[in-house]
Design a protein around this motif. Structure first.
Motif, PDB file in Angstrom:
ATOM      1  N   ALA A 244       0.851  -1.373   0.435  1.00  0.00           N
ATOM      2  CA  ALA A 244      -0.052  -0.811   0.041  1.00  0.00           C
ATOM      3  C   ALA A 244       0.786   1.728  -0.033  1.00  0.00           C
ATOM      4  CB  ALA A 244      -1.057  -0.485   1.270  1.00  0.00           C
ATOM      5  N   GLU A 245       1.791   1.026   0.809  1.00  0.00           N
ATOM      6  CA  GLU A 245       2.845   2.240   0.548  1.00  0.00           C
ATOM      7  C   GLU A 245       3.360   2.416  -0.706  1.00  0.00           C
ATOM      8  OE1 GLU A 245       5.785   2.308   4.041  1.00  0.00           O
ATOM      9  OE2 GLU A 245       4.796   2.314   5.655  1.00  0.00           O
ATOM     10  N   TYR A 246       3.836   1.468  -1.365  1.00  0.00           N
ATOM     11  CA  TYR A 246       4.344   1.488  -2.694  1.00  0.00           C
ATOM     12  C   TYR A 246       3.602   2.625  -3.469  1.00  0.00           C
ATOM     13  CZ  TYR A 246       5.083  -0.173  -7.699  1.00  0.00           C
ATOM     14  OH  TYR A 246       5.207  -0.024  -8.446  1.00  0.00           O
ATOM     15  N   GLU A 247       2.037   1.822  -3.489  1.00  0.00           N
ATOM     16  CA  GLU A 247       0.731   1.875  -4.562  1.00  0.00           C
ATOM     17  C   GLU A 247       0.813   3.570  -4.349  1.00  0.00           C
ATOM     18  OE1 GLU A 247      -1.892  -0.984  -3.689  1.00  0.00           O
ATOM     19  OE2 GLU A 247      -1.086  -2.070  -4.757  1.00  0.00           O
ATOM     20  N   ALA A 248       0.943   3.493  -3.300  1.00  0.00           N
ATOM     21  CA  ALA A 248       0.449   5.545  -2.950  1.00  0.00           C
ATOM     22  C   ALA A 248       1.405   6.834  -3.317  1.00  0.00           C
ATOM     23  CB  ALA A 248       0.737   5.736  -1.227  1.00  0.00           C
ATOM     24  N   GLY A 249       2.978   6.043  -3.760  1.00  0.00           N
ATOM     25  CA  GLY A 249       3.992   6.670  -3.893  1.00  0.00           C
ATOM     26  C   GLY A 249       5.366   6.061  -4.356  1.00  0.00           C
ATOM     27  N   HIS A 250       5.802   5.721  -5.130  1.00  0.00           N
ATOM     28  CA  HIS A 250       7.419   4.915  -5.119  1.00  0.00           C
ATOM     29  C   HIS A 250       8.254   6.230  -6.844  1.00  0.00           C
ATOM     30  CE1 HIS A 250       4.240   3.329  -7.605  1.00  0.00           C
ATOM     31  NE2 HIS A 250       5.197   3.354  -9.107  1.00  0.00           N
ATOM     32  N   VAL A 251       9.304   5.286  -7.076  1.00  0.00           N
ATOM     33  CA  VAL A 251      10.262   5.882  -7.960  1.00  0.00           C
ATOM     34  C   VAL A 251       9.507   5.801  -8.976  1.00  0.00           C
ATOM     35  CG1 VAL A 251      12.240   5.824  -8.658  1.00  0.00           C
ATOM     36  CG2 VAL A 251      12.619   6.156  -6.668  1.00  0.00           C
TER      37      VAL A 251
ATOM     38  N   HIS B  48      23.470 -12.174 -11.494  1.00  0.00           N
ATOM     39  CA  HIS B  48      23.194 -11.058 -12.279  1.00  0.00           C
ATOM     40  C   HIS B  48      24.873 -10.036 -11.757  1.00  0.00           C
ATOM     41  CE1 HIS B  48      21.567  -7.011 -13.632  1.00  0.00           C
ATOM     42  NE2 HIS B  48      20.745  -7.870 -14.165  1.00  0.00           N
ATOM     43  N   GLU B  49      25.284  -9.463 -13.173  1.00  0.00           N
ATOM     44  CA  GLU B  49      26.548  -8.514 -12.714  1.00  0.00           C
ATOM     45  C   GLU B  49      26.009  -7.202 -12.259  1.00  0.00           C
ATOM     46  OE1 GLU B  49      29.398  -9.557 -15.639  1.00  0.00           O
ATOM     47  OE2 GLU B  49      29.769 -12.100 -15.367  1.00  0.00           O
ATOM     48  N   ASP B  50      25.126  -6.530 -12.214  1.00  0.00           N
ATOM     49  CA  ASP B  50      24.563  -5.212 -12.746  1.00  0.00           C
ATOM     50  C   ASP B  50      23.663  -5.067 -12.149  1.00  0.00           C
ATOM     51  OD1 ASP B  50      24.714  -2.076 -13.295  1.00  0.00           O
ATOM     52  OD2 ASP B  50      24.576  -2.665 -14.784  1.00  0.00           O
ATOM     53  N   VAL B  51      23.796  -4.778 -10.397  1.00  0.00           N
ATOM     54  CA  VAL B  51      22.678  -4.664  -9.890  1.00  0.00           C
ATOM     55  C   VAL B  51      23.594  -3.997  -8.578  1.00  0.00           C
ATOM     56  CG1 VAL B  51      23.567  -6.958  -8.455  1.00  0.00           C
ATOM     57  CG2 VAL B  51      20.947  -5.250  -8.177  1.00  0.00           C
ATOM     58  N   ARG B  52      23.236  -2.826  -8.059  1.00  0.00           N
ATOM     59  CA  ARG B  52      23.427  -1.548  -7.038  1.00  0.00           C
ATOM     60  C   ARG B  52      21.909  -1.635  -6.045  1.00  0.00           C
ATOM     61  NH1 ARG B  52      26.707   2.727 -10.435  1.00  0.00           N
ATOM     62  NH2 ARG B  52      25.068   2.166 -12.012  1.00  0.00           N
ATOM     63  N   VAL B  53      22.366  -0.781  -4.939  1.00  0.00           N
ATOM     64  CA  VAL B  53      21.297  -0.867  -3.697  1.00  0.00           C
ATOM     65  C   VAL B  53      21.126   1.396  -3.596  1.00  0.00           C
ATOM     66  CG1 VAL B  53      20.667  -1.366  -1.626  1.00  0.00           C
ATOM     67  CG2 VAL B  53      21.368  -2.715  -2.578  1.00  0.00           C
ATOM     68  N   LEU B  54      20.008   1.121  -3.882  1.00  0.00           N
ATOM     69  CA  LEU B  54      19.643   2.905  -3.286  1.00  0.00           C
ATOM     70  C   LEU B  54      20.554   3.093  -2.153  1.00  0.00           C
ATOM     71  CD1 LEU B  54      19.105   5.429  -4.241  1.00  0.00           C
ATOM     72  CD2 LEU B  54      16.777   5.123  -4.060  1.00  0.00           C
ATOM     73  N   ASP B  55      21.851   3.811  -1.843  1.00  0.00           N
ATOM     74  CA  ASP B  55      22.343   4.393  -0.944  1.00  0.00           C
ATOM     75  C   ASP B  55      21.064   5.399   0.068  1.00  0.00           C
ATOM     76  OD1 ASP B  55      23.854   4.683   1.834  1.00  0.00           O
ATOM     77  OD2 ASP B  55      25.247   5.918   0.766  1.00  0.00           O
ATOM     78  N   GLY B  56      20.387   4.753   1.279  1.00  0.00           N
ATOM     79  CA  GLY B  56      19.863   5.681   2.386  1.00  0.00           C
ATOM     80  C   GLY B  56      18.286   5.143   1.864  1.00  0.00           C
ATOM     81  N   GLY B  57      17.839   4.529   0.573  1.00  0.00           N
ATOM     82  CA  GLY B  57      16.232   4.278  -0.116  1.00  0.00           C
ATOM     83  C   GLY B  57      15.486   5.709  -0.519  1.00  0.00           C
ATOM     84  N   LEU B  58      14.912   5.444   0.136  1.00  0.00           N
ATOM     85  CA  LEU B  58      13.504   5.588  -0.434  1.00  0.00           C
ATOM     86  C   LEU B  58      13.827   7.633   0.243  1.00  0.00           C
ATOM     87  CD1 LEU B  58      11.260   6.707  -2.981  1.00  0.00           C
ATOM     88  CD2 LEU B  58       9.846   6.064  -0.565  1.00  0.00           C
ATOM     89  N   GLY B  59      14.254   7.375   1.523  1.00  0.00           N
ATOM     90  CA  GLY B  59      14.069   8.894   1.750  1.00  0.00           C
ATOM     91  C   GLY B  59      15.376   9.613   1.257  1.00  0.00           C
TER      92      GLY B  59
ATOM     93  N   GLY C  27      15.556  15.569  -3.879  1.00  0.00           N
ATOM     94  CA  GLY C  27      14.304  15.621  -5.558  1.00  0.00           C
ATOM     95  C   GLY C  27      13.543  14.650  -6.239  1.00  0.00           C
ATOM     96  N   GLY C  28      14.146  13.962  -5.769  1.00  0.00           N
ATOM     97  CA  GLY C  28      13.610  12.489  -6.778  1.00  0.00           C
ATOM     98  C   GLY C  28      12.190  12.925  -6.515  1.00  0.00           C
ATOM     99  N   ALA C  29      10.983  12.426  -7.949  1.00  0.00           N
ATOM    100  CA  ALA C  29       9.309  12.946  -7.925  1.00  0.00           C
ATOM    101  C   ALA C  29       8.983  11.694  -7.300  1.00  0.00           C
ATOM    102  CB  ALA C  29       8.957  13.251  -9.276  1.00  0.00           C
ATOM    103  N   LEU C  30       8.407  10.882  -6.749  1.00  0.00           N
ATOM    104  CA  LEU C  30       7.703   9.803  -6.467  1.00  0.00           C
ATOM    105  C   LEU C  30       6.425   9.829  -7.342  1.00  0.00           C
ATOM    106  CD1 LEU C  30       7.506   9.877  -2.803  1.00  0.00           C
ATOM    107  CD2 LEU C  30       8.753   8.803  -4.350  1.00  0.00           C
ATOM    108  N   SER C  31       5.882   8.425  -8.058  1.00  0.00           N
ATOM    109  CA  SER C  31       4.727   8.628  -8.538  1.00  0.00           C
ATOM    110  C   SER C  31       3.613   7.340  -7.617  1.00  0.00           C
ATOM    111  CB  SER C  31       5.228   7.917 -10.128  1.00  0.00           C
ATOM    112  OG  SER C  31       4.221   7.130 -10.911  1.00  0.00           O
ATOM    113  N   ALA C  32       2.671   7.495  -8.104  1.00  0.00           N
ATOM    114  CA  ALA C  32       1.131   6.239  -7.958  1.00  0.00           C
ATOM    115  C   ALA C  32       0.729   5.269  -9.301  1.00  0.00           C
ATOM    116  CB  ALA C  32       0.634   6.939  -7.179  1.00  0.00           C
ATOM    117  N   GLU C  33       1.648   5.595 -10.236  1.00  0.00           N
ATOM    118  CA  GLU C  33       1.123   4.713 -11.557  1.00  0.00           C
ATOM    119  C   GLU C  33       2.352   3.360 -11.652  1.00  0.00           C
ATOM    120  OE1 GLU C  33       1.908   5.078 -16.371  1.00  0.00           O
ATOM    121  OE2 GLU C  33       2.562   6.196 -14.994  1.00  0.00           O
TER     122      GLU C  33
END
Length: 278
Positions: free
Chosen positions: A36-43, A111-122, A128-134
């Protein structure tokens, strides 16, 4: 390749021609799921992946979060748009544990090309990244798992590493010592393991400490790459985050995926308590 990516780097990557596949792995121990949190807003463009159902098999003798069936995991990744050559970026709500679990599984399955977003969604929002509910509908990917690309330990391998190498316990110190055990039926640690709480790998903003600081921390524990290194936690989630921190520091490490929840399920396995490894 650096296994983590900053929010500013991700902003640039999502605006470029080689846009990565984005996986949202927000998760809470014990549930409920955070769809539900994802559906409310995600990258924008991110696909939600459920850790308990899609990044783990059913709980049982193999622990609370045993490895998923590789083919089932591959199907989940393909539905999310993951291809063999597609860059992938994984994030969660900020703690980093769930994202690291997805990172480790993708690395383990080749898989050889995978990274983790440091600090996550916050961190994304703060940059300044936008969020989307789509809810996106990505094209099917062509990723096919090939397990074994990175180190994996079973219970016997973890015990041997505690004797002959370096085995790090990523749980909180009080759980390592056996002072409390809020989740599993037995408190304590694998004999010979060293306490190395994964929470000490990040700052107050939940971003990883600089690589030299992480390297110094692990070197002080004997994990400097001279001997084989392994990590376990409660169920193979926060331990994946410690493996990721070690990777940032330049130290390869294997994960005991069953971790303490598998180890303590067998009463014949020894248990140590207190602050000392043995």
């Amino acid at each position: 390749m650096n296994p983590i990516i900053s929010a500013s780097e991700l902003l640039a990557a999502t605006a470029g021609p080689a846009r990565p596949v984005l996986l949202d792995v927000r998760w809470q121990l014990g549930g409920p799921d955070l769809r539900a949190e994802y559906e409310a807003g995600h990258v924008p463009g991110a696909v939600y992946v459920d850790l308990d159902r899609e990044l783990a098999g059913p709980p049982g003798a193999g622990g609370r979060h045993p490895l998923p069936d590789p083919e089932a995991f591959g199907a989940v990744m393909r539905r999310a748009g993951v291809g063999r050559e597609t860059p992938v970026v994984v994030y969660d709500g900020g703690l980093g544990w769930a994202a690291a679990r997805a990172w480790w599984l993708l690395r383990w399955t080749g898989h050889e090309d995978v990274r983790v977003l440091d600090g996550g969604l916050g961190a994304w929002v703060a940059a300044g990244g936008a969020l989307s509910a789509e809810i996106p509908s990505p094209a099917e990917g062509d990723f096919k798992p090939s397990p074994g690309a990175v180190g994996l330990l079973d219970a016997e391998g973890a015990a041997e590493l505690a004797r002959a190498g370096v085995l790090l316990d990523a749980r909180a110190g009080e759980r390592y010592r056996g002072d409390v055990e809020p989740i599993d039926p037995v408190g304590g640690h694998i004999p010979g393991a060293l306490s190395a709480p994964t929470t000490d790998n990040v700052g107050d903003d939940r971003r990883f400490l600089p690589a030299p600081e992480l390297a110094a921390r692990f070197s002080a524990l004997g994990a400097d790459g001279a001997r084989p290194v392994g990590v376990y936690c409660g169920s193979g989630v926060s331990g994946a985050h410690e493996v990721l921190a070690l990777a940032v520091a330049g130290v390869p490490a294997a994960l005991y995926a069953g971790s303490w929840s598998e180890w303590c399920s067998d009463p014949s396995r020894p248990v140590a308590t207190g602050p000392d490894p043995q």
